[in-house]
Design a protein around this motif. Sequence first.
Motif, PDB file in Angstrom:
ATOM      1  N   UNK A  25       0.849  -0.582  -0.162  1.00 44.90           N
ATOM      2  CA  UNK A  25       0.505   0.318   0.223  1.00 44.90           C
ATOM      3  C   UNK A  25       1.348   1.171  -0.188  1.00 44.90           C
ATOM      4  N   UNK A  26       0.480   2.432  -0.068  1.00 40.42           N
ATOM      5  CA  UNK A  26       1.205   3.866  -0.651  1.00 40.42           C
ATOM      6  C   UNK A  26       1.325   3.977   0.473  1.00 40.42           C
ATOM      7  N   UNK A  27       0.729   4.389   1.865  1.00 41.40           N
ATOM      8  CA  UNK A  27       1.013   4.860   2.373  1.00 41.40           C
ATOM      9  C   UNK A  27       0.393   3.938   3.972  1.00 41.40           C
ATOM     10  N   UNK A  28       0.334   4.407   5.205  1.00 47.41           N
ATOM     11  CA  UNK A  28       0.293   3.206   6.506  1.00 47.41           C
ATOM     12  C   UNK A  28      -0.815   3.147   6.527  1.00 47.41           C
ATOM     13  N   UNK A  29      -1.585   4.654   6.283  1.00 48.68           N
ATOM     14  CA  UNK A  29      -3.344   4.249   6.694  1.00 48.68           C
ATOM     15  C   UNK A  29      -4.337   4.011   5.806  1.00 48.68           C
ATOM     16  N   UNK A  30      -3.377   3.708   3.744  1.00 49.87           N
ATOM     17  CA  UNK A  30      -4.576   3.084   3.763  1.00 49.87           C
ATOM     18  C   UNK A  30      -4.160   1.606   3.903  1.00 49.87           C
ATOM     19  N   UNK A  31      -2.755   1.187   3.609  1.00 50.84           N
ATOM     20  CA  UNK A  31      -3.060  -0.081   4.886  1.00 50.84           C
ATOM     21  C   UNK A  31      -3.411  -0.608   6.108  1.00 50.84           C
ATOM     22  N   UNK A  32      -3.771   0.425   6.461  1.00 52.07           N
ATOM     23  CA  UNK A  32      -4.285   0.198   7.913  1.00 52.07           C
ATOM     24  C   UNK A  32      -5.842  -0.020   7.444  1.00 52.07           C
ATOM     25  N   UNK A  33      -6.093   1.007   6.543  1.00 54.53           N
ATOM     26  CA  UNK A  33      -7.817   1.319   6.057  1.00 54.53           C
ATOM     27  C   UNK A  33      -8.446  -0.122   5.261  1.00 54.53           C
ATOM     28  N   UNK A  34      -7.140  -0.854   4.577  1.00 56.50           N
ATOM     29  CA  UNK A  34      -7.260  -1.960   3.425  1.00 56.50           C
ATOM     30  C   UNK A  34      -7.751  -3.182   4.626  1.00 56.50           C
ATOM     31  N   UNK A  35      -6.756  -3.085   5.289  1.00 61.46           N
ATOM     32  CA  UNK A  35      -6.619  -4.129   6.297  1.00 61.46           C
ATOM     33  C   UNK A  35      -7.917  -4.426   7.102  1.00 61.46           C
ATOM     34  N   UNK A  36      -8.131  -3.209   7.445  1.00 62.69           N
ATOM     35  CA  UNK A  36      -9.899  -3.425   8.455  1.00 62.69           C
ATOM     36  C   UNK A  36     -10.862  -3.710   7.849  1.00 62.69           C
ATOM     37  N   UNK A  37     -10.964  -3.226   6.908  1.00 62.33           N
ATOM     38  CA  UNK A  37     -11.982  -3.613   5.746  1.00 62.33           C
ATOM     39  C   UNK A  37     -11.640  -5.203   5.598  1.00 62.33           C
ATOM     40  N   UNK A  38     -11.388  -5.709   5.176  1.00 58.48           N
ATOM     41  CA  UNK A  38     -10.504  -7.291   4.929  1.00 58.48           C
ATOM     42  C   UNK A  38     -10.637  -8.384   6.407  1.00 58.48           C
ATOM     43  N   UNK A  39     -10.704  -7.872   6.784  1.00 57.75           N
ATOM     44  CA  UNK A  39     -10.977  -8.410   9.016  1.00 57.75           C
ATOM     45  C   UNK A  39     -11.678  -7.981   8.683  1.00 57.75           C
ATOM     46  N   UNK A  40     -12.970  -7.378   9.038  1.00 61.97           N
ATOM     47  CA  UNK A  40     -13.650  -7.227   8.825  1.00 61.97           C
ATOM     48  C   UNK A  40     -15.080  -7.949   8.455  1.00 61.97           C
ATOM     49  N   UNK A  41     -14.508  -7.640   7.154  1.00 55.54           N
ATOM     50  CA  UNK A  41     -15.439  -9.233   6.077  1.00 55.54           C
ATOM     51  C   UNK A  41     -15.416 -10.009   6.769  1.00 55.54           C
ATOM     52  N   UNK A  42     -14.305 -10.312   7.694  1.00 56.31           N
ATOM     53  CA  UNK A  42     -14.386 -12.000   8.333  1.00 56.31           C
ATOM     54  C   UNK A  42     -14.414 -12.101   9.407  1.00 56.31           C
ATOM     55  N   UNK A  43     -15.073 -10.875   9.584  1.00 57.95           N
ATOM     56  CA  UNK A  43     -15.804 -10.959  11.061  1.00 57.95           C
ATOM     57  C   UNK A  43     -14.935 -10.517  12.609  1.00 57.95           C
ATOM     58  N   UNK A  44     -13.689  -9.934  12.022  1.00 59.63           N
ATOM     59  CA  UNK A  44     -13.498  -9.410  13.254  1.00 59.63           C
ATOM     60  C   UNK A  44     -14.057  -7.696  13.634  1.00 59.63           C
ATOM     61  N   UNK A  45     -13.665  -7.648  15.041  1.00 59.35           N
ATOM     62  CA  UNK A  45     -14.221  -6.648  15.646  1.00 59.35           C
ATOM     63  C   UNK A  45     -13.022  -6.415  16.563  1.00 59.35           C
ATOM     64  N   UNK A  46     -13.779  -4.662  17.002  1.00 59.15           N
ATOM     65  CA  UNK A  46     -12.106  -4.627  18.428  1.00 59.15           C
ATOM     66  C   UNK A  46     -12.238  -5.567  18.960  1.00 59.15           C
ATOM     67  N   UNK A  47     -11.512  -5.972  19.570  1.00 57.97           N
ATOM     68  CA  UNK A  47     -11.476  -6.330  21.625  1.00 57.97           C
ATOM     69  C   UNK A  47     -12.126  -5.597  22.262  1.00 57.97           C
TER      70      UNK A  47
END
Length: 64
Positions: A25-47
């Motif tokens: 990813x070109x920025x840290x923020x974009x990497x974080x947002x992309x990972x969050x979108x993917x994780x949420x699609x698989x059922x992740x929630x903030x502990x």
Amino acid sequence: MPTYGQTIRWTELNGTKSTVSVENCPTRQEALQSALRSAKAFGWTEPKWWQWWRWEDTRVSVNG
């Protein structure tokens, strides 16, 4: 030009561990947002503080 990645790990109540990673990813923020979108699609929630089985899971700071 540097690229960034992010990994999110979490544990289900039954002990199953899951991981989502993104790279190039070109920025840290974009990497974080992309990972969050993917994780949420698989059922992740903030502990939550009371989820003792998730104490070692990834906690995300969107401000930092």
